[in-house]
Design an enzyme around this catalytic site. Structure first.
Site, PDB file in Angstrom:
ATOM      1  N   LYS A 195       0.857  -1.181   0.000  1.00  0.00           N
ATOM      2  CA  LYS A 195       0.000   0.000   0.000  1.00  0.00           C
ATOM      3  C   LYS A 195       0.893   1.230   0.000  1.00  0.00           C
ATOM      4  O   LYS A 195       1.649   1.453   0.947  1.00  0.00           O
ATOM      5  CB  LYS A 195      -0.890  -0.034   1.240  1.00  0.00           C
ATOM      6  N   LYS A 249      -2.040  -1.501  -4.025  1.00  0.00           N
ATOM      7  CA  LYS A 249      -2.908  -0.327  -3.918  1.00  0.00           C
ATOM      8  C   LYS A 249      -2.063   0.927  -3.977  1.00  0.00           C
ATOM      9  O   LYS A 249      -1.058   0.982  -3.266  1.00  0.00           O
ATOM     10  CB  LYS A 249      -3.661  -0.404  -2.583  1.00  0.00           C
TER      11      LYS A 249
HETATM   12  C1  PBG Z   1      -7.503   2.565   5.576  1.00  0.00           C
HETATM   13  C2  PBG Z   1      -7.844   2.701   4.143  1.00  0.00           C
HETATM   14  C3  PBG Z   1      -7.658   3.818   3.326  1.00  0.00           C
HETATM   15  C4  PBG Z   1      -8.115   3.464   2.071  1.00  0.00           C
HETATM   16  C5  PBG Z   1      -8.602   2.167   2.157  1.00  0.00           C
HETATM   17  N1  PBG Z   1      -8.411   1.709   3.444  1.00  0.00           N
HETATM   18  C6  PBG Z   1      -7.157   5.165   3.700  1.00  0.00           C
HETATM   19  C7  PBG Z   1      -5.727   5.350   3.912  1.00  0.00           C
HETATM   20  O1  PBG Z   1      -4.947   4.420   3.880  1.00  0.00           O
HETATM   21  O2  PBG Z   1      -5.303   6.491   4.144  1.00  0.00           O
HETATM   22  C8  PBG Z   1      -8.100   4.333   0.855  1.00  0.00           C
HETATM   23  C9  PBG Z   1      -9.012   3.877  -0.250  1.00  0.00           C
HETATM   24  C10 PBG Z   1      -9.270   4.879  -1.306  1.00  0.00           C
HETATM   25  O3  PBG Z   1      -8.649   5.959  -1.417  1.00  0.00           O
HETATM   26  O4  PBG Z   1     -10.159   4.595  -2.122  1.00  0.00           O
HETATM   27  N2  PBG Z   1      -8.658   2.378   6.363  1.00  0.00           N
HETATM   28 ZN    ZN Z   2      -5.472   3.490   8.200  1.00  0.00          ZN
END
Ligand code: PBG
Ligand code: ZN
Length: 324
Positions: A195, A249
């Site tokens: 991520k 992601k």
């Molecule tokens: C964390 C989470 C996020 C997203 C999905 N799960 C936010 C982050 O990591 O800051 C982002 C998903 C998106 O932008 O569509 N709970």
């Molecule tokens: Zn988070």
């Protein structure tokens, strides 16, 4: 043997032939639809930068989820907006927390729909960080302890798949052991393995979960988007720790990582095409600059071509009827 014997255009001559030789094809079974649950009843409020996506109270969530399942979409991933936020993110693992309520309701009333729950604390803390903060730094092991509690609360509620999103080291192993010790050996883990610290999440936490960070950023745990080898190491660790499905992601700018992850590991691979990707397409389409449906098909098909098996996308619902 080249031209004129070989003519590549023969197989592009008409739509029937083009369809026959198409290599990658999107299926509704590939789609996972993100949904945002709020307290209250009768609530269905559009999330402005993500048109076609809503804040939903549990009753309306059920209606929407049924419609989504009827379209053939196999799974939804749930995010919650809590009543109150605190340093220990307590609503995230409260048995009566909003996501736990939603899981129980959907498992009972929308049979067959696979329920995935996001496991992170950033929606539940007052500062929007993904866990416990001490002296401005996000603590790893203490946060992992809470992620275990979240996982168990979600599993108790009936969740099929838990999806650790916090990018804490060791989170997948900790969740697997918590699940197994408590008899939830059948609950799967979909790790948000690689991520990136991406600006493409802004519409999500600014508008969808209203959990923008009050200070600092998430670069001490989310990955530097410049690093592909590191992404593969992250994925390798999640596999070792027991992830059933791994994830890259965002999607749009990360096709190389998707490709390499699929080639290297051959694991079920999910890709999260995130809020910024959807918002950019919607905004440009609203200005009449692009054809939304065609661009969305191009993006999602490209993510599949790169190697994804599953795609989390805010477009799932809108695009499903147009996928043959
Ligand atoms: C964390 C989470 C996020 C997203 C999905 N799960 C936010 C982050 O990591 O800051 C982002 C998903 C998106 O932008 O569509 N709970
Ligand atoms: Zn988070």
């Amino acid at each position: 043997m080249g031209f004129p014997v070989q003519r590549m255009r023969r197989l592009r001559r008409n739509e029937g032939i083009r369809n026959m030789v198409q290599e990658s094809r999107l299926s509704v079974y590939d789609l996972i639809y993100p949904m945002f649950v709020v307290h209250g009843t009768g609530i269905k409020k559009e999330i402005e930068p993500l048109p076609g996506n809503y804040h939903l109270s549990v009753d309306r969530l059920e209606e929407e989820a049924r419609a989504i399942h009827d379209l053939g979409i196999p799974a939804v991933i749930l995010f919650g907006l809590p009543e109150k936020r605190d340093e220990m993110a307590s609503e995230a693992y409260d048995p009566k927390g909003i996501v736990q309520q939603a899981i129980a309701r959907l498992k009972k009333n929308v049979p067959g729909l696979i329920i995935i729950a996001d496991v992170c604390l950033c929606e539940y803390t007052p500062h929007g960080h993904c866990g416990i903060i001490k002296d401005g730094y996000l603590l790893n092991d203490q946060t992992v302890d809470l992620l275990q509690k979240v996982t168990l609360a979600q599993a108790e509620a009936g969740c099929d798949i838990v999806a650790p999103a916090a990018m804490m080291d060791g989170q997948v192993a900790a969740m697997r052991s918590a699940l197994d010790k408590n008899g939830f050996t059948g609950v799967s883990i979909m790790g948000y393995s690689a991520k990136m610290a991406s600006k493409l999440y802004d519409p999500f936490f600014k508008s969808a979960t209203e959990s923008a960070v009050a200070f600092g950023d998430k670069k001490s745990h989310q990955m530097n988007y410049a690093n592909a080898n590191e992404a593969l190491r992250e994925i390798a660790f999640d596999i070792e720790e027991g992830a059933d499905i791994v994830m890259v992601k965002p999607g749009m700018f990360y096709m190389d990582i998707i490709y390499r992850a699929k080639q290297k590991f051959g694991m079920p691979l999910a890709v999260y095409s995130v809020s910024g990707e959807y918002a950019m397409i919607k905004s440009a389409a609203q200005l009449g600059r692009i054809n939304e449906r065609e661009i969305t098909m191009e993006l999602l098909t490209s993510i599949k071509r790169a190697g994804a098996d599953l795609i989390l996308t805010y477009a799932a619902r809108e695009i499903a009827p147009f996928i043959k």
